[in-house]
Design a protein around this motif. Structure first.
Motif, PDB file in Angstrom:
ATOM      1  N   PRO A   1       0.941  -1.371  -0.069  1.00 59.44           N
ATOM      2  CA  PRO A   1      -0.122   0.107   0.124  1.00 59.44           C
ATOM      3  C   PRO A   1       1.069   1.327   0.014  1.00 59.44           C
ATOM      4  N   GLU A   2       0.488   2.588  -0.639  1.00 54.52           N
ATOM      5  CA  GLU A   2       0.735   3.585  -0.503  1.00 54.52           C
ATOM      6  C   GLU A   2       1.157   4.124   0.747  1.00 54.52           C
ATOM      7  N   ASP A   3       0.771   3.771   1.219  1.00 58.65           N
ATOM      8  CA  ASP A   3       1.133   5.178   3.489  1.00 58.65           C
ATOM      9  C   ASP A   3       1.190   3.863   3.857  1.00 58.65           C
TER      10      ASP A   3
ATOM     11  N   ALA B   1       6.961   2.095   2.357  1.00 61.37           N
ATOM     12  CA  ALA B   1       6.492   3.145   0.986  1.00 61.37           C
ATOM     13  C   ALA B   1       7.214   4.183   0.659  1.00 61.37           C
ATOM     14  N   GLN B   2       7.609   4.562   1.905  1.00 56.95           N
ATOM     15  CA  GLN B   2       9.137   6.280   2.276  1.00 56.95           C
ATOM     16  C   GLN B   2      10.687   5.531   1.542  1.00 56.95           C
TER      17      GLN B   2
ATOM     18  N   GLY C   1      -3.241   2.833  -4.932  1.00 51.32           N
ATOM     19  CA  GLY C   1      -3.504   2.616  -4.401  1.00 51.32           C
ATOM     20  C   GLY C   1      -2.173   2.008  -3.379  1.00 51.32           C
ATOM     21  N   LEU C   2      -1.830   1.456  -4.769  1.00 55.18           N
ATOM     22  CA  LEU C   2      -0.550   0.179  -3.987  1.00 55.18           C
ATOM     23  C   LEU C   2       0.797   0.815  -5.624  1.00 55.18           C
ATOM     24  N   VAL C   3       2.452   0.574  -4.400  1.00 55.72           N
ATOM     25  CA  VAL C   3       3.429   1.300  -5.198  1.00 55.72           C
ATOM     26  C   VAL C   3       4.052   0.330  -5.138  1.00 55.72           C
TER      27      VAL C   3
ATOM     28  N   ARG D   1       8.273  -0.688  -5.283  1.00 52.15           N
ATOM     29  CA  ARG D   1       9.912  -1.125  -4.734  1.00 52.15           C
ATOM     30  C   ARG D   1      10.964  -2.206  -4.862  1.00 52.15           C
TER      31      ARG D   1
END
Length: 291
Positions: free
Chosen positions: A172-174, A178-179, A250-252, A254
């Motif tokens: 999830p992007e949050d 994700a950071q 809403g998904l990222v 990495r």
């Protein structure tokens, strides 16, 4: 066992109703019932469990369904191949692959170039795991496959595709991870993970330095969409290939650090006669990836 009867059987299996199947096949219900009874007698086994509402396949019936689908598909491919004419190239090319950025980048380009030259040839695309694709290649149900390396190619001729697929984590992007710009083995210790069998058995072990005792793999998957649904529900972090997944807001993604990446090969069975349409496709691929 006739192909006609197998086609009847597949229609009954799909419709789960003799009357509906008979209407689709344009034959009478008693005729179809008799054909199915004769098929059971020929195989000396029960294929159906009959209830008031529908027909349910027995275990033997499900096995026959798989075999019938293979036989009917192979017969239809053969019929199309023998319809090739000397003037206009026609036929059917069956291609199997997984879902990846390399497939998305190369396969449409090959098909577009080929179709511009030979507009009367049809394509049939199948998505599956490497094991399924190799099995169908060996049975002659697929003409060409795209497989991610490493793969044993002793039985196949192949050309290597130029790009590589990069592995990473879908989340999830949050999510806290994700950071980060990339994900390390230490980041994933004890987190709930969703992974394909491939990365669990091969790449992940090396990436984690052989220490996989602390991996918490809660689910394995074959198709990326299934993994994405679980990530959406925040059930875990998924190992995926970059570019394999689209349209999941809403998904990222990495990437992993150190990087895990794989090349892919376009393969076809050695020493297996193929139609003129398939030969032209292989020739196109060879020329496209000479280097």
């Amino acid at each position: 066992m006739e192909l006609r009867v197998l086609r009847y059987y597949l229609t009954v299996a799909r419709e789960e109703n003799i009357t509906r199947a008979a209407e689709i096949l344009h034959i009478t219900q008693p005729t179809l019932s008799r054909q199915m009874a004769e098929l059971e007698a020929e195989l000396n086994t029960r294929l159906f469990e009959r209830t008031n509402r529908k027909i349910v396949l027995t275990e033997a019936g499900m096995l026959l369904r798989r075999r019938a689908e293979e036989l009917v598909s192979l017969a239809e491919k053969t019929e199309l191949e023998f319809k090739d004419s000397g003037e206009e190239l026609t036929g059917l090319i069956s291609i199997g692959s997984g879902v990846s950025a390399v497939v998305s980048e190369n396969l449409p380009n090959l098909i577009q170039t080929y179709s511009n030259r030979y507009p009367h040839v049809r394509f049939e695309l199948h998505t599956g795991t490497a094991a399924v694709i190799k099995d169908q290649l060996d049975k002659g149900l697929l003409d060409v496959g795209i497989l991610m390396e490493p793969v044993e190619v002793e039985k196949y001729d192949f050309v290597r595709l130029p790009e590589k697929d990069v592995w990473g984590i879908l989340m999830p992007e949050d999510a806290p991870l994700a950071q980060k710009t990339s994900i390390t083995p230490a980041d994933l210790r004890m987190l709930p993970l969703i992974a394909s069998w491939r990365i669990v058995e091969r790449e992940a072990k090396a990436w984690f330095g052989g220490d996989t005792d602390h991996l918490n793999v809660i689910c394995t998957y074959d198709l990326i969409d299934n993994a994405a649904l679980l990530v959406e529900r925040r059930l875990g972090y998924a190992f995926v290939i970059e570019g394999a997944l689209k349209n999941y807001p809403g998904l990222v993604f990495r990437p992993l650090s150190p990087e895990i990446s794989n090349t892919s090969v376009l393969v076809w069975k050695k020493y297996l006669p193929s139609s003129a349409a398939v030969q032209k496709f292989i020739e196109l691929a060879r020329n496209a990836y000479k280097a």
